[in-house]
Structures are given as C-alpha cells and as structure tokens.
Design a protein around this motif. Sequence first.
Motif, PDB file in Angstrom:
ATOM      1  N   THR A  98     -34.187 -11.642  36.579  1.00 15.71           N
ATOM      2  CA  THR A  98     -33.964 -11.076  37.915  1.00 15.71           C
ATOM      3  C   THR A  98     -32.784 -10.108  37.879  1.00 15.71           C
ATOM      4  OG1 THR A  98     -34.814 -13.022  39.024  1.00 15.71           O
ATOM      5  CG2 THR A  98     -33.369 -11.634  40.306  1.00 15.71           C
ATOM      6  N   LEU A  99     -31.693 -10.536  37.261  1.00 19.77           N
ATOM      7  CA  LEU A  99     -30.499  -9.688  37.207  1.00 19.77           C
ATOM      8  C   LEU A  99     -30.760  -8.406  36.417  1.00 19.77           C
ATOM      9  CD1 LEU A  99     -27.695 -12.385  36.718  1.00 19.77           C
ATOM     10  CD2 LEU A  99     -28.357 -11.233  38.839  1.00 19.77           C
ATOM     11  N   ILE A 100     -31.566  -8.504  35.361  1.00 19.83           N
ATOM     12  CA  ILE A 100     -31.898  -7.302  34.583  1.00 19.83           C
ATOM     13  C   ILE A 100     -32.600  -6.279  35.473  1.00 19.83           C
ATOM     14  CG2 ILE A 100     -33.408  -6.408  32.743  1.00 19.83           C
ATOM     15  CD1 ILE A 100     -32.700  -9.024  31.162  1.00 19.83           C
ATOM     16  N   PHE A 101     -33.578  -6.745  36.242  1.00 15.36           N
ATOM     17  CA  PHE A 101     -34.298  -5.807  37.119  1.00 15.36           C
ATOM     18  C   PHE A 101     -33.399  -5.278  38.236  1.00 15.36           C
ATOM     19  CE2 PHE A 101     -38.208  -7.857  35.403  1.00 15.36           C
ATOM     20  CZ  PHE A 101     -38.835  -6.694  34.969  1.00 15.36           C
ATOM     21  N   ARG A 102     -32.407  -6.068  38.638  1.00 11.15           N
ATOM     22  CA  ARG A 102     -31.532  -5.606  39.712  1.00 11.15           C
ATOM     23  C   ARG A 102     -30.456  -4.647  39.218  1.00 11.15           C
ATOM     24  NH1 ARG A 102     -28.957 -10.511  42.498  1.00 11.15           N
ATOM     25  NH2 ARG A 102     -27.906  -8.846  43.611  1.00 11.15           N
ATOM     26  N   ALA A 103     -30.029  -4.813  37.976  1.00 14.08           N
ATOM     27  CA  ALA A 103     -28.807  -4.132  37.537  1.00 14.08           C
ATOM     28  C   ALA A 103     -29.005  -3.056  36.478  1.00 14.08           C
ATOM     29  CB  ALA A 103     -27.817  -5.161  37.001  1.00 14.08           C
ATOM     30  N   PHE A 104     -30.075  -3.147  35.706  1.00 15.03           N
ATOM     31  CA  PHE A 104     -30.127  -2.294  34.517  1.00 15.03           C
ATOM     32  C   PHE A 104     -31.321  -1.346  34.475  1.00 15.03           C
ATOM     33  CE2 PHE A 104     -27.795  -6.178  33.145  1.00 15.03           C
ATOM     34  CZ  PHE A 104     -26.546  -5.580  33.012  1.00 15.03           C
ATOM     35  N   ILE A 105     -31.964  -1.148  35.605  1.00 11.64           N
ATOM     36  CA  ILE A 105     -33.022  -0.136  35.634  1.00 11.64           C
ATOM     37  C   ILE A 105     -32.992   0.535  37.000  1.00 11.64           C
ATOM     38  CG2 ILE A 105     -34.752  -1.958  36.143  1.00 11.64           C
ATOM     39  CD1 ILE A 105     -36.849  -0.077  34.802  1.00 11.64           C
ATOM     40  N   GLU A 106     -33.099   1.849  36.991  1.00 12.80           N
ATOM     41  CA  GLU A 106     -33.125   2.584  38.259  1.00 12.80           C
ATOM     42  C   GLU A 106     -34.502   2.427  38.901  1.00 12.80           C
ATOM     43  OE1 GLU A 106     -30.565   3.912  39.606  1.00 12.80           O
ATOM     44  OE2 GLU A 106     -29.158   4.323  37.988  1.00 12.80           O
ATOM     45  N   LYS A 107     -34.518   2.478  40.215  1.00  9.33           N
ATOM     46  CA  LYS A 107     -35.794   2.347  40.938  1.00  9.33           C
ATOM     47  C   LYS A 107     -36.776   3.453  40.539  1.00  9.33           C
ATOM     48  CE  LYS A 107     -34.549  -0.861  44.202  1.00  9.33           C
ATOM     49  NZ  LYS A 107     -34.281  -2.028  43.355  1.00  9.33           N
ATOM     50  N   SER A 108     -36.227   4.583  40.098  1.00  8.27           N
ATOM     51  CA  SER A 108     -37.095   5.703  39.743  1.00  8.27           C
ATOM     52  C   SER A 108     -37.684   5.550  38.340  1.00  8.27           C
ATOM     53  CB  SER A 108     -36.287   6.997  39.817  1.00  8.27           C
ATOM     54  OG  SER A 108     -35.107   6.863  39.040  1.00  8.27           O
ATOM     55  N   ASP A 109     -37.217   4.566  37.598  1.00  7.64           N
ATOM     56  CA  ASP A 109     -37.673   4.377  36.219  1.00  7.64           C
ATOM     57  C   ASP A 109     -38.902   3.468  36.146  1.00  7.64           C
ATOM     58  OD1 ASP A 109     -36.095   5.981  34.755  1.00  7.64           O
ATOM     59  OD2 ASP A 109     -34.931   4.400  33.802  1.00  7.64           O
TER      60      ASP A 109
END
Lengths: 350, 350
Positions: A91-102
């Motif tokens: 969950t934290l990876i998706f929240r912190a380490f990828i931009e919504k545009s990616d």
Amino acid sequence: MKYWNSTLKNMAEYIPGEQPSNPDEYIKLNTNENPFPPSDFVLNTIKNTCNGNLRRYPDPTAEELREQFASENEITPENVFVGNGSDEIFTLIFRAFIEKSDIAALPYPSYPLYDILAEANGIKYEKVNLGADFSYNMENFLNRRYGLVIICNPNNPTGTYCPVDKIKDFLDTYTGLLVVDEAYIDFYGGSSIDLIKKYDNLIVTRSFSKSYSLAGLRVGLAVSSKGIIEGFLKIKDSYNIDMLAIEGAKAALIDKKSFKYNIDMVKNNKEYLEENLKPLGFEIIPSRANFIFVKHKEVPSKELYERLKEKKILVRYFSGNIRSEFMRISVGTMMEIKALCRELNTILGV
Amino acid sequence: MKYWNSTLKNMAEYIPGEQPSNPDEYIKLNTNENPFPPSDFVLNTIKNTCNGNLRRYPDPTAEELREQFASENEITPENVFVGNGSDEIFTLIFRAFIEKSDIAALPYPSYPLYDILAEANGIKYEKVNLGADFSYNMENFLNRRYGLVIICNPNNPTGTYCPVDKIKDFLDTYTGLLVVDEAYIDFYGGSSIDLIKKYDNLIVTRSFSKSYSLAGLRVGLAVSSKGIIEGFLKIKDSYNIDMLAIEGAKAALIDKKSFKYNIDMVKNNKEYLEENLKPLGFEIIPSRANFIFVKHKEVPSKELYERLKEKKILVRYFSGNIRSEFMRISVGTMMEIKALCRELNTILGV
C-alpha cells in the motif's frame, strides 16, 4: 455509495482465502499458512512482553528489529523498514513511490492483491503475462512507460522462481522502481537482497507470516536503499506495528534452530505431497514455496475445490483466465496431506 | 529524493512525542499514555491467545470485537470498523472518503497528524481556528467548499469539549462528511455515537490507547453508517489487526470494573495536578481529557519544557502560533505528579 470517493468506488475488492470461524474443524490448505506453530521461545518472548508496558506506545520504527535483520543480512538498519504485514508495505509503495500519471506493471498470474492496491490508490497498471511455464521473462517488463514493476519471487500462486541473475540483468537496464516480493523466499533461498547494495531502485519485501509461522502477528519488511526507506518512514502511520508483534518478530529472528526445523519439515512434506499427487493424475508446476499449483488431467480444479470443501478441506481456487485451470494447495502437516490425498483418491475414483 | 512521488515529497513529517529508548528512567507526561497498566484479565487473555494459532491469519474484520462494541453501544456490527489504531482510520478516511478536488477543514490548535495525513494523501485543507478559549464554534466549519470536517472531542491538545447538541445542530445543516475524533471521550463521557443513527455522514472514531491503557496494541474503531463502514472494509489492507490485539481489545471491553477504576484514578489525579499547578502561577484550560493544556504567567512554556527535560520529566511542547505559548501535560501517577510539581517549584523558585 454515498460519501465514497471515486477511487473507492472504482476499485475491486480483495477476497482473502476463506478463514472459517471454526478453523479447527477444517483442514486449511488455502492461505499458505505454515502448518507448524511458532517456537516456544517466540511464544514465551511475546508472553513476557505482555505486561503493564502495553499502556505505552510501541517504538514507532521498531529500531531493534531493523538492526537485527540488518546485521543478519550484512546491510544497515537504514536499509530496513518494518510494516504491518507486507500488505501495508505494498500500500505504501503505491502511495509514495509512483506518480498517478505513471503506469505500474504487475505480473499475471500472481498475487491479486497488487492489482487491488494499485486501484485503491488510483494507479493505472498493466498485466504482464508470465511464460507458458509460469516463468518470469523479465524482458517483458522492460517498457519505458513502467514507473513501477512488481514481481513475486517465488511467484504466488505458481511457486515458480526467477533467478537473481535475471533480476540483476533487468536492473542493469531498467530505471523505474522494481519491487521483488519475497514472501516465500525462505523455503528454498535465492534472495535478491544483496542487489540493494548496487541498485537504489530495488525494494525487496519479506514477511513473517509464512516461514516464521507468524501470520497472526502481521509483520513484514521492506529492504531497499536509504532514500526509499526514509520515504517509507515518512509516509507510514505514526505507530504502525504493535509492541507484541515487534518482540515476536525479534524472537523469531533469534531462534534459528526452530526456524530451520520448520522449513525442513515443510520441504519434506511438500515432496511427500507431490509424490502422492502425481500418481493421481495431477500436473504440478515446479514450486520453490510452501505451496504447489496443480491441475488434474481430467477433472476441473473448480470441481475438485468444491468437493474437497464439502469434506472440510480448503484449497485455493482462483477464478479468471489461466488461473482457474489450476488450484493452489498449501503444504500442510503429514496428517493433513494424507487426509487430502485420501479424499482426492475417493473423488477421482483412482 | 529519488523515486519519491510528488505527494511524498510535498508532505510534512509527523513527529510523535519523544519515546526514549529507556522510558523507565523518565517521567513520561508527553504522549497521553494512561499511567495505569491494563488489567490482569486483559494481559492474561492476550497470553492465552499467544499459542500455536499465531501461525494462522487473524480474522480480517475482527468480527467478534465489532459485535461486542456494537452491542454495548446499541448499534449493529455493520456500524463498526476496527483499525490498526485510529491513525489508520484517519489515513483511510483521507484515502476513501474525500475527492482530491475537495477541501478538508481541520481545527487549530488540534492533533497535528490530521494535517500530515491530508498532505500524505494529496488532500487540500484549510485550518479553522478554535475560539480564544479553545472552544469549537461549529459555524466556522459551515462552508460549502468543505467535503470533510474533522473535529477532535475532547480536543487534543487543549482538552476542550464540544457538546453533542452543537454537533447535532451542525449536522442538521452540513452535508459533507464529519469526523469526530473521540480518542479521549471515555474519561468524562459525552459521546456523539448516538448521532450516527440519524446522520449517515458522521464518523466517530475511538481508541484503545488511552482509556484502555493499550497504546502498545494499536486498536482503534470507526463508528458510522453502514455504507461508510463498507467503504472502510473495502479499502483497508486485507489483515490489518493482529490476533493478539483483537483479543486484548475484546478483553478490555469485558473488564468494565478495571476500566472504570483506571478512569476514576486518572480523574482524581488530574484534579490533584490542577490543584497543585494553580498556586504555582499556571493558567489551565478546562480539560475533559487525561491531559491539561497550561501556560505559566511568567515563564515561557518552551523554557519549562526544556528545564523539565533536563530533569528527565517529559511534557509535550508544540511549536507554532498559539500552541507554543502552552505546554501539554499528561496526567500521571500520583508519584509522577508530585515529582513534576517538585521540579516546577524549584524551577519557578516559588
């Protein structure tokens, strides 16, 4: 639904393997739990922690656990993050380490929670198929549009393993973030943790749920470069792991003898399970985990799953293309495996 | 930082109250922990749960705990969600129940974690000041642009309480989502839980950390309408609460006698603390929680905080406008309060 935001509305729901309210009446081979209990040392350590200090907040970063894991793996505590199960880490990876545009690249068939968590965080993703033998062809993940790639190694639910060399080669070219989910690595080894020293875009995740028999405690680890670990610490909830879970995990790392004994037992039982399923007409995908992915040459997996369930034996059946041809069986105790084989014998009329 | 997404880069970091690695050497009046331990019944229940079953996954929704809390509060289990501390609940609220295009209204001075969590989830927010006496003027939150309003009741760090009638009046007009954080409500009562039966846009949160002396376990509750609780269940991690925490919280709800005894002791000690601070020249904001918000008529709070810390007494000092004039003191044991007053006597040269 009223008050739900668009992310919540649009996401699918994750359905964990059945957890019957009366688990002792079932033979549960459906959620990859370790069939053997944690050691007395682990249990006694937790009991001793269970005192008046519970009124206090736990260590927010579980510093001693980070240190212990780091020293065992020849890395530094700054390379280790402790999460409330590896679920929290994803969950934290998706929240912190990828931009919504990616775009994230997620393997298929693999752990379906990745997809759900991507959706729960508004991240677009593409599914990348494993090979016909369920092996990872890392070249298929080499796409400049991918800001995040997750692989599961050994892969759940297939048990297939991707050698570290292949992952290393991939990292020599790929510039996004790679996550290697090693929830099942302890059974047969072959970790990619060493690679974090060379590649700062690698996160390796671990779990205490399977090899350490501590699914009930919820402890997972992320191992990565210092900058990424700082990001985890920044975005996590202030006190994400409880005091008893921290002490239980620390004790589990110390008691290597029980750990090794349980691992060996699981591996022995897995061999026994495979030897007994083959003569019944099952195709078994080679697995390096505490479960096997199988299909019968004649009877559909769905039918076998349902008939076993009637007999209070739970195995995991997934719907969907490819996956639904197979079923996943967790390695149980010898008694559980014998009961399973007995029922399968009856069902298949061998 | 490399690989951090824009949300992570732009958010501030939450700094919890100091947790010294040697807490027994300190008098810790800085994190609102209960000075009295959980009861033997609670501790023994957890110890009895600490057995081979830890190899299994916990109940993903903590069904029995939901049922217990519901029946005590004359609501249904469908109105109750169990979170990994109320921190997790706030994170989920920002992830699931407000659109990125909306604005959240957060009180000031109040629990600084709300702001951080809003930032961590890319939610824009406005601060709404409490009155000069730190009371809630709910009219100030009545703004059509606010999709989400959070109030803390009693308010942390001021201890001020907003009567249920005022909250009810607000809900008669307001159409967004209102969250009432009741982490400290058990000490003096006055909960808004009953209002969830009439208003489907209300979420009341609770914590086992303070009144139940279980900060080390990480259990919080959200109480709301069925549709919102379904949203929590959909977006939460698959197994968010560990087995021992679930059983500890269940036992804590059962053992009413110890609960009431601890609450009464805290209230007695709070009176004693107030009676002893007044003659020293402190202004004390009327509090309905297990802490008080105070300032000295002459000596700045920052100085008092620092000089107490030298003597190994920790109180909470917040920086920032308004808040920095005051310091927050958690109610301790009688011995701790006496030690605090002794040091303050010396420092102030009364």
